[in-house]
Design a protein around this motif. Structure first.
Motif, short mmCIF file in Angstrom:
data_model
loop_
_atom_site.label_atom_id
_atom_site.label_comp_id
_atom_site.label_asym_id
_atom_site.label_seq_id
_atom_site.Cartn_x
_atom_site.Cartn_y
_atom_site.Cartn_z
N LYS A 66 0.80 -1.22 0.00
CA LYS A 66 0.00 0.00 0.00
C LYS A 66 0.84 1.27 0.00
O LYS A 66 0.38 2.33 -0.42
CB LYS A 66 -0.94 0.02 1.21
N CYS A 67 2.07 1.18 0.52
CA CYS A 67 2.91 2.38 0.58
C CYS A 67 4.06 2.32 -0.42
O CYS A 67 5.00 3.13 -0.33
CB CYS A 67 3.43 2.59 2.00
N LYS A 68 4.01 1.39 -1.37
CA LYS A 68 5.12 1.23 -2.32
C LYS A 68 5.32 2.48 -3.18
O LYS A 68 6.44 2.83 -3.52
CB LYS A 68 4.88 0.01 -3.21
N LYS A 69 4.22 3.16 -3.52
CA LYS A 69 4.36 4.36 -4.36
C LYS A 69 5.10 5.46 -3.62
O LYS A 69 5.98 6.13 -4.19
CB LYS A 69 2.98 4.86 -4.79
N ILE A 70 4.78 5.63 -2.32
CA ILE A 70 5.50 6.62 -1.50
C ILE A 70 6.97 6.25 -1.42
O ILE A 70 7.86 7.11 -1.53
CB ILE A 70 4.89 6.70 -0.09
N VAL A 71 7.24 4.96 -1.23
CA VAL A 71 8.61 4.47 -1.14
C VAL A 71 9.39 4.80 -2.41
O VAL A 71 10.53 5.30 -2.36
CB VAL A 71 8.63 2.95 -0.87
N GLN A 72 8.78 4.55 -3.55
CA GLN A 72 9.45 4.78 -4.83
C GLN A 72 9.61 6.27 -5.12
O GLN A 72 10.66 6.72 -5.59
CB GLN A 72 8.67 4.09 -5.95
N ASP A 73 8.58 7.06 -4.84
CA ASP A 73 8.60 8.49 -5.14
C ASP A 73 9.63 9.25 -4.31
O ASP A 73 10.21 10.23 -4.76
CB ASP A 73 7.22 9.11 -4.94
N HIS A 74 9.85 8.80 -3.07
CA HIS A 74 10.72 9.55 -2.16
C HIS A 74 12.01 8.81 -1.81
O HIS A 74 12.75 9.25 -0.92
CB HIS A 74 9.95 9.89 -0.88
N GLY A 75 12.28 7.71 -2.48
CA GLY A 75 13.53 6.99 -2.25
C GLY A 75 13.69 6.47 -0.84
O GLY A 75 14.77 6.54 -0.26
N VAL A 76 12.60 5.94 -0.30
CA VAL A 76 12.64 5.41 1.07
C VAL A 76 13.45 4.12 1.09
O VAL A 76 13.25 3.23 0.27
CB VAL A 76 11.21 5.14 1.59
N ALA A 77 14.37 4.02 2.04
CA ALA A 77 15.16 2.79 2.19
C ALA A 77 14.32 1.76 2.94
O ALA A 77 13.75 2.05 3.98
CB ALA A 77 16.44 3.08 2.97
N VAL A 78 14.25 0.55 2.39
CA VAL A 78 13.38 -0.50 2.95
C VAL A 78 14.23 -1.72 3.33
O VAL A 78 15.07 -2.17 2.55
CB VAL A 78 12.29 -0.92 1.94
N PHE A 79 13.98 -2.25 4.53
CA PHE A 79 14.73 -3.42 5.01
C PHE A 79 13.78 -4.49 5.53
O PHE A 79 12.75 -4.18 6.14
CB PHE A 79 15.68 -3.02 6.15
N SER A 80 14.14 -5.74 5.27
CA SER A 80 13.47 -6.85 5.95
C SER A 80 13.95 -6.88 7.40
O SER A 80 15.04 -6.41 7.70
CB SER A 80 13.81 -8.18 5.27
N SER A 81 13.14 -7.42 8.28
CA SER A 81 13.52 -7.48 9.69
C SER A 81 14.73 -8.38 9.89
O SER A 81 14.80 -9.47 9.34
CB SER A 81 12.34 -7.99 10.54
N ASN A 82 15.68 -7.89 10.68
CA ASN A 82 16.93 -8.61 10.96
C ASN A 82 17.02 -8.80 12.48
O ASN A 82 17.77 -8.12 13.17
CB ASN A 82 18.12 -7.79 10.44
#
Length: 460
Positions: A66-82
């Motif tokens: 649902k927030c993928k567009k915001i992530v792509q538009d603003h260059g949000v860094a995304v991580f899987s849980s570690n």
């Protein structure tokens, strides 16, 4: 019920700021001041956000798609849980905090309460700043330190400090996006700082007027909704409620919270870690599974993890439960959920014995042809291994005690090898080797502190 109030003493709450995000930034300084999010198992939902990501409108618990567009538009860094990385850094933070007090309560992976009775009142603020400085200098993890008379007031002060920080950081991020100067709206509270211990009652009241009733530690959504329907909107409104009304509607926990907000300490530090009364181990599949063998293999791994936790706290269990759930959006709309609990003849913490019973339970509740989204196990009837009476069998007699002793020694060697040489060096064949059903974590960072092969390399 009359409370025996504790003598007023300063209590500090240390809370790591956006902890999972801070752990990821620690090994990638380029991420500082940029929006970052961390995802749940199978990269499903957002479980941690930097303040910059919060400003962009990414919500806690929001599905990632649902927030993928915001992530792509603003260059949000995304991580899987570690989780291995987060747990290791948490231990290091707690180790540093132990230097500042003889009484420490580890409340969660990123929070701890400290008894600061040994610090004079006039030096509490400096002491809090020293704690923050040392943790940041030695570990690189930013923290919020809040000092008050009670644990509940510590929680509220920590919340307010984070609100100020969030607004300031969001302002700086917004300024960078828009390119013009907009004044940040920050909270201006008389007497509010890292230390609110012993402040004037009038100042404390002003602070409580800023706190929404739903933000109070110990008041859940149902109670918050009920109180708002009665016109109780803030923490200040709550402390002015009649105590008998609170006792009647919210029982003793409500009265305890009310007194804590009045700087009357009712909740003491828990200095020893209590053994769990039940242990659950489960995860959702990345894709729905229909094969019984896949469910058996996944369940075997979850049982092994649960038994490790059981042995770590030196306990045994008497009951083993298994549950399955299908995907409500598959199987033609048919949703199936079931569980079954079976009892051991004798309380045990043996992975092999508990696994045998768990697989038996799974066979009984499995329905062929359905797409399963989740399988898991839970252990109940947990007791201390030393206090457990040796249950005798009429026909086996002392032979049963010998079997129990053998199981105990076998599991001891099992755990020793796995701790020394790596996870699952010794395992049951039922746990499998390929484990294609395992949680998807395609965006996971390296295990920088727990794996030699993943140590950070610096070019000189």
């Amino acid at each position: 019920m009359d409370f025996k109030y504790k003598k007023q003493r300063p209590i500090a709450l240390v809370d790591c700021n956006n902890f999972y995000v801070s752990c990821e930034r620690l090994f990638n300084p380029a991420l500082r001041f940029k929006p970052v999010v961390v995802l749940s198992n199978n990269d499903g939902c957002v479980i941690a956000r930097s303040n910059e990501a919060k400003f962009l409108g990414i919500k806690m618990g929001e599905p990632y798609f649902k927030c993928k567009k915001i992530v792509q538009d603003h260059g949000v860094a995304v991580f899987s849980s570690n989780y291995a990385l987060y747990a290791d850094l948490s231990k290091r933070v707690m180790s540093v905090l132990e230097r500042f007090t003889s009484n420490l309560e580890v409340y969660s992976i990123d929070e701890a309460f400290l008894d600061l009775s040994h610090v004079e009142k006039d030096f509490l603020e400096d002491y809090a700043m020293e704690i923050r400085s040392v943790v940041l200098r030695e570990l690189g993890i930013p923290i919020t330190v809040s000092i008050a008379e009670t644990k509940t007031l510590c929680k509220l002060n920590s919340y307010l400090q984070k609100e100020v920080l969030k607004k300031e950081q969001s302002f700086n991020f917004k300024k960078g996006l828009k390119g013009h100067n907009i004044k940040p709206k920050v909270l201006n509270v008389p007497g509010m700082s890292m230390n609110v211990f012993g402040i004037k009652e009038a100042y404390r009241d002003e602070i409580l007027k800023l706190i929404d009733i739903g933000e109070i530690w110990g008041i859940g959504k149902k109670y918050a909704s009920f109180l708002k329907s009665k016109g109780v909107m803030t923490a200040y409104d709550f402390i002015n409620l009649d105590m008998e009304f609170v006792r009647k509607k919210m029982k003793v926990c409500g009265v305890r919270t009310q007194n804590e907000l009045k700087a009357l300490s009712c909740i003491d530090l828990e200095l020893s870690i209590r053994n769990k009364k039940s242990i659950i181990s489960s995860k959702s599949f990345a894709k729905d599974e229909v094969d019984l063998k896949v469910l058996q293999e996944a369940l075997s791994n979850y049982v092994a993890r649960a038994c490790e936790k059981l042995r770590d706290q030196k306990s045994v269990c008497l009951s083993v439960g298994v549950f399955v759930r299908t995907n409500p959006f598959k199987n033609g709309g048919e949703y199936y959920s079931n569980s079954l609990v079976l009892n051991l003849d004798v309380a045990s913490n043996s992975t092999l014995k508990i696994l045998k019973l768990a697989k038996k339970a799974l066979d009984k509740i499995f329905r062929p042809g359905l797409a399963y989204k989740k399988v898991g196990c839970f252990l109940m009837g947990i007791s201390d291994v030393d206090s457990e009476c040796k249950q005798m069998d009429l026909f086996e007699g002392e032979g049963l005690i010998e079997k129990q002793d053998f199981d105990s020694k076998l599991m001891g060697v099992w755990d020793l090898i796995n701790k020394k040489h790596g996870k699952d060096k010794i395992l049951s064949l039922a746990m499998g080797f390929n484990k294609k059903w395992q949680t998807q974590r395609g965006l996971k960072s390296n295990s920088f502190t727990t794996c030699w092969d993943n140590l950070l390399k610096v070019k000189i």
